[in-house]
Design an enzyme around this catalytic site. Sequence first.
Site, PDB file in Angstrom:
ATOM      1  CE  LYS A 141      -4.034  -2.230   0.804  1.00 44.27           C
ATOM      2  NZ  LYS A 141      -3.655  -3.633   0.931  1.00 44.27           N
TER       3      LYS A 141
HETATM    4  C1  LIG Z   1      -4.262  -4.751   0.456  1.00 39.99           C
HETATM    5  C2  LIG Z   1      -3.453  -5.973   0.382  1.00 39.99           C
HETATM    6  C3  LIG Z   1      -3.752  -6.983  -0.539  1.00 39.99           C
HETATM    7  C4  LIG Z   1      -4.939  -6.907  -1.471  1.00 39.99           C
HETATM    8  O1  LIG Z   1      -4.769  -5.937  -2.470  1.00 39.99           O
HETATM    9  P1  LIG Z   1      -6.028  -5.398  -3.294  1.00 39.99           P
HETATM   10  O2  LIG Z   1      -5.487  -4.332  -4.167  1.00 39.99           O
HETATM   11  O3  LIG Z   1      -6.988  -4.873  -2.273  1.00 39.99           O
HETATM   12  O4  LIG Z   1      -6.594  -6.553  -4.029  1.00 39.99           O
HETATM   13  C5  LIG Z   1      -2.915  -8.089  -0.594  1.00 39.99           C
HETATM   14  N1  LIG Z   1      -1.860  -8.199   0.244  1.00 39.99           N
HETATM   15  C6  LIG Z   1      -1.552  -7.244   1.150  1.00 39.99           C
HETATM   16  C7  LIG Z   1      -0.397  -7.456   2.050  1.00 39.99           C
HETATM   17  C8  LIG Z   1      -2.321  -6.100   1.247  1.00 39.99           C
HETATM   18  O5  LIG Z   1      -2.010  -5.164   2.137  1.00 39.99           O
END
Ligand SMILES: *Cc1c(COP(=O)(O)O)cnc(C)c1O
Length: 497
Positions: free
Chosen positions: A112
Amino acid sequence: MEILYSSTRNSEKKMTASQAILKGLADDGGLFVPDHIPALTCSMRELTGRSYQEVAYEVMKLFLTDFTEEELKNCIRRAYDSKFDTDVIAPIVEAEGTYYLELFHGATIAFKDMALSILPHLMITSAKKNHVENEIVILTATSGDTGKAALAGFAGVEGTKIIVFYPKNGVSPIQEKQMVTQKGDNTFVVGIHGNFDDAQAGVKELFNDRELAKELAAAGLQFSSANSINIGRLVPQVVYYVYAYAKLLEEDKLSDGERMNVVVPTGNFGNILAAFYAKQMGVPIGRLICASNENKVLYDFFTTGRYDRNREFVLTSSPSMDILISSNLERLIYRIAGEDVSKNAELMNSLARTGSYEITEQMREQLADFYGNYAGEEETAARIRAVYENTGYILDTHTAVASAVYQKYVADTKDKTVTVIASTASPFKFTRNVMNAIDSKYDTMSDFELADELSRIGNVEVPNAITEIRTAPVVHDNVCDKTEMKAVIKHFLGVDA
Ligand SMILES: *Cc1c(COP(=O)(O)O)cnc(C)c1O
């Protein structure tokens, strides 16, 4: 060529990229989509040898057409700097013949950070461009990782406030500690009694609350979103796949035009949608492999054409994927419905009303590039152990779900295409589950002892994100029911008088 954005549920109102970033979510509850997906203006070969920042500029300039070169380069420079613990920003690691694209080298050690490091800069630039005088209130629901990454991105940013709602019992202890120790007068963190879908639904409701919007405006405030529904978060994610391809091409792991498959551990469908957009831009991507955990609503969708959230919500060791309503899927639905807003709106209304919808045969045919599968808890743990034993490389739980699904994909299809797995979190963020997967003897250790042990056996340094929360005091201890979210934020914003 200029790109304008409109809602997936109503194509009449068009806006610029900066306006869409400021708004976050369309008034009709739809998501902003570009009027077309731009094609890359340089070849993949030309992108070899370029830094992450340079590739980011080449990709983002095509989507954010109302940003000047200087504005966009400024945003990129400020985002992808020494907050990352490696100059390359997103290293690629080979293990068992597969490439792991490590997207977790930012401030909060989950992918993120990649988008949330730049979103505040895009947001402030957008506010300036559009002469917004109001203070911007970022309202966010998190399944664990977005919250901290958004807090870190927006903390102390002038002209903004940030409010994060997380499921009180639905995140890992490290994730919670990261959020509740967040400093900054403009930050506010609240646990809710409920799961991520409750938090996300509550936030969407607040966004659509006309009454509340008026009260905020009177106080010089306006909402925006840091969730992956914001195109300012989606666009920076497209960069990963362009960059990964260029890097593998540069290192002769791919030849010109050769296809690359991608595997994405998926929750809200933002990351994999970005890979889909990268493919539309012309990156030679083959299959888009969508990995789910036991909340396998997407697997069922890809195999049956029916999306059905009416099922038990399972808490797993990969909490950031514990989601039953994958918001960004709406952008794909819109696309495969031939960009037909009324068809899309009809399906989304059905989802809101009954919790399910079914796509037509014609729409299903357009999903041929996608492959969905899922991994259960045991399979995920077994994958962490096996990769560690075979190579010494330690996967986090989310990446392990993707890796396990990739094995199923290869067993199903015998497809040997070069494959990149999006490695979405550092194992240090989910130490207990990771270490228990490797050996049950670790069960008696504390979270921080586990971090030290992980560092020792994996031969990787404990990231700063962990070191800094060891002793940090808890500064947020707010908990509320999902029905109280509105009252809680009005209080924080001082508009409850
Ligand atoms: C948010 C997240 C995901 C999922 O990603 P999306 O874009 O919501 O599908 C997968 N792994 C981790 C570690 C995340 O923080």
